[in-house]
Design a protein around this motif. Sequence first.
Motif, short mmCIF file in Angstrom:
data_model
loop_
_atom_site.label_atom_id
_atom_site.label_comp_id
_atom_site.label_asym_id
_atom_site.label_seq_id
_atom_site.Cartn_x
_atom_site.Cartn_y
_atom_site.Cartn_z
N LYS A 214 -37.26 -110.86 1.64
CA LYS A 214 -36.32 -110.46 0.58
C LYS A 214 -36.24 -108.93 0.46
N VAL A 215 -36.03 -108.28 1.60
CA VAL A 215 -35.88 -106.82 1.65
C VAL A 215 -34.40 -106.51 1.88
N SER A 216 -33.86 -105.56 1.10
CA SER A 216 -32.45 -105.21 1.24
C SER A 216 -32.22 -104.38 2.50
N ILE A 217 -30.97 -104.35 2.97
CA ILE A 217 -30.62 -103.61 4.18
C ILE A 217 -30.49 -102.12 3.87
N VAL A 218 -31.16 -101.28 4.67
CA VAL A 218 -30.89 -99.85 4.69
C VAL A 218 -30.14 -99.64 6.00
N ARG A 219 -28.83 -99.42 5.91
CA ARG A 219 -27.97 -99.62 7.07
C ARG A 219 -28.33 -98.75 8.27
N TRP A 220 -28.67 -97.49 8.07
CA TRP A 220 -28.91 -96.65 9.24
C TRP A 220 -30.17 -97.10 9.98
N THR A 221 -31.19 -97.54 9.26
CA THR A 221 -32.40 -98.01 9.94
C THR A 221 -32.19 -99.41 10.51
N TYR A 222 -31.28 -100.17 9.88
CA TYR A 222 -31.05 -101.54 10.33
C TYR A 222 -30.31 -101.57 11.66
N TYR A 223 -29.25 -100.76 11.77
CA TYR A 223 -28.40 -100.81 12.96
C TYR A 223 -28.77 -99.79 14.04
N SER A 224 -29.58 -98.80 13.72
CA SER A 224 -29.85 -97.73 14.67
C SER A 224 -30.43 -98.20 16.01
N PRO A 225 -31.29 -99.25 16.06
CA PRO A 225 -31.78 -99.67 17.39
C PRO A 225 -30.67 -100.09 18.35
N LEU A 226 -29.55 -100.58 17.80
CA LEU A 226 -28.46 -101.01 18.67
C LEU A 226 -27.77 -99.83 19.36
N LEU A 227 -27.94 -98.62 18.81
CA LEU A 227 -27.35 -97.44 19.43
C LEU A 227 -27.99 -97.14 20.79
N SER A 228 -29.18 -97.69 21.00
CA SER A 228 -29.87 -97.45 22.27
C SER A 228 -29.20 -98.19 23.43
N ILE A 229 -28.46 -99.26 23.13
CA ILE A 229 -27.88 -100.08 24.20
C ILE A 229 -26.90 -99.29 25.07
N PRO A 230 -25.90 -98.57 24.50
CA PRO A 230 -25.03 -97.78 25.38
C PRO A 230 -25.77 -96.70 26.15
N ILE A 231 -26.82 -96.10 25.54
CA ILE A 231 -27.62 -95.10 26.25
C ILE A 231 -28.34 -95.74 27.43
N MET A 232 -28.87 -96.94 27.23
CA MET A 232 -29.55 -97.66 28.32
C MET A 232 -28.57 -97.98 29.45
N ILE A 233 -27.38 -98.42 29.10
CA ILE A 233 -26.39 -98.77 30.13
C ILE A 233 -26.00 -97.54 30.94
N LEU A 234 -25.75 -96.42 30.25
CA LEU A 234 -25.35 -95.20 30.93
C LEU A 234 -26.46 -94.67 31.83
N SER A 235 -27.69 -94.62 31.32
CA SER A 235 -28.80 -94.10 32.13
C SER A 235 -29.12 -95.03 33.30
N PHE A 236 -28.98 -96.34 33.09
CA PHE A 236 -29.19 -97.28 34.20
C PHE A 236 -28.17 -97.03 35.31
N ALA A 237 -26.92 -96.76 34.90
CA ALA A 237 -25.87 -96.50 35.89
C ALA A 237 -26.17 -95.24 36.71
N LEU A 238 -26.92 -94.29 36.14
CA LEU A 238 -27.22 -93.04 36.83
C LEU A 238 -28.45 -93.12 37.74
N VAL A 239 -29.18 -94.24 37.65
CA VAL A 239 -30.35 -94.40 38.53
C VAL A 239 -29.88 -94.52 39.98
N GLU A 240 -30.49 -93.76 40.88
CA GLU A 240 -30.11 -93.78 42.29
C GLU A 240 -30.86 -94.90 43.02
N ASN A 241 -30.20 -95.46 44.02
CA ASN A 241 -30.81 -96.51 44.86
C ASN A 241 -31.38 -97.64 44.01
N LYS A 242 -30.51 -98.25 43.22
CA LYS A 242 -30.97 -99.29 42.29
C LYS A 242 -31.40 -100.58 42.99
#
Length: 285
Positions: free
Chosen positions: A67-95
């Motif tokens: 029964k904890v209320s949502i603090v939106r920036w802390t709640y959704y901030s982990p999802l911001l890592s997904i586009p960073i992961m996709i972009l950095s994965f695309a830059l890995v050489e010889n995958k």
Amino acid sequence: MVKVTESRASWVASVFGLAALYVLGTVTPLDVIDSYLGGINVTNLLQAIFALLAIFFFNDSVRRLAKVSIVRWTYYSPLLSIPIMILSFALVENKGPTAADFIDTRMDQLATAVYSGTYMVALLFTVLRIIYMLRHEAKSLYATFSAGLLVVAAAVSCHITYVVLFQFSPWHAWARAIGSWFDRLFYVGLSVTAAGWLILFVSKQIPRLRLWMADALWLTALRMRVHADPSRVSPAWDLFNETLENGVYKSLIVLHNYERGNLMTFPESTQRRISQIEAKLDVRV
């Protein structure tokens, strides 16, 4: 299983968790799965995204249970890592080619360090957020649950330390030694957490199940027996899709509408049972 409010996010978390396990190659060989995706270790990226989404929705389920209320920036901030992961994965050489040690064999690349480090930081943030939410509940089953999460946090911290030391220091052997503790700690902590969560969740729901399960099943069966719904699947769908209290309330409305629409009343024994359920609802309100 009949749904309750906090179980919905838990079900979604379980689906993503199973998907993450599947693309690890524990069910179908890793190279077979990855061959459909180009054979360049895209399964590693999918596993990371699925695991992150699993713990994200697990966090939401814990939030609802505590029964904890949502603090939106802390709640959704982990999802911001997904586009960073996709972009950095695309830059890995010889995958490619497909390999279970994809990260370790390419850790000399900055893109790999960013990809793996971002994933682990997001996991650590979410785990620590769950522990923080439960800081006032450090007793009995909550204590066991939190202890498992602390072990998971230690495992993730080991991997982050490994990434930083390997990328930014000459102590590669030491970094690998620290990183090797990730698997050992992670699965132990995850097992303790899962066991604690299951026991905690069930113990929280038993009183509610005892109070409403029999009424929900009886009302659903009555709706089916008298054909009170335009669709035959509606009663079963409401049973599985609504919380128990909401399902009981909705069934009562459907049955009363059926009586009015057909200008009839149910037998006295049925009416008496319906009145008892309504009285129970009034007391809960």
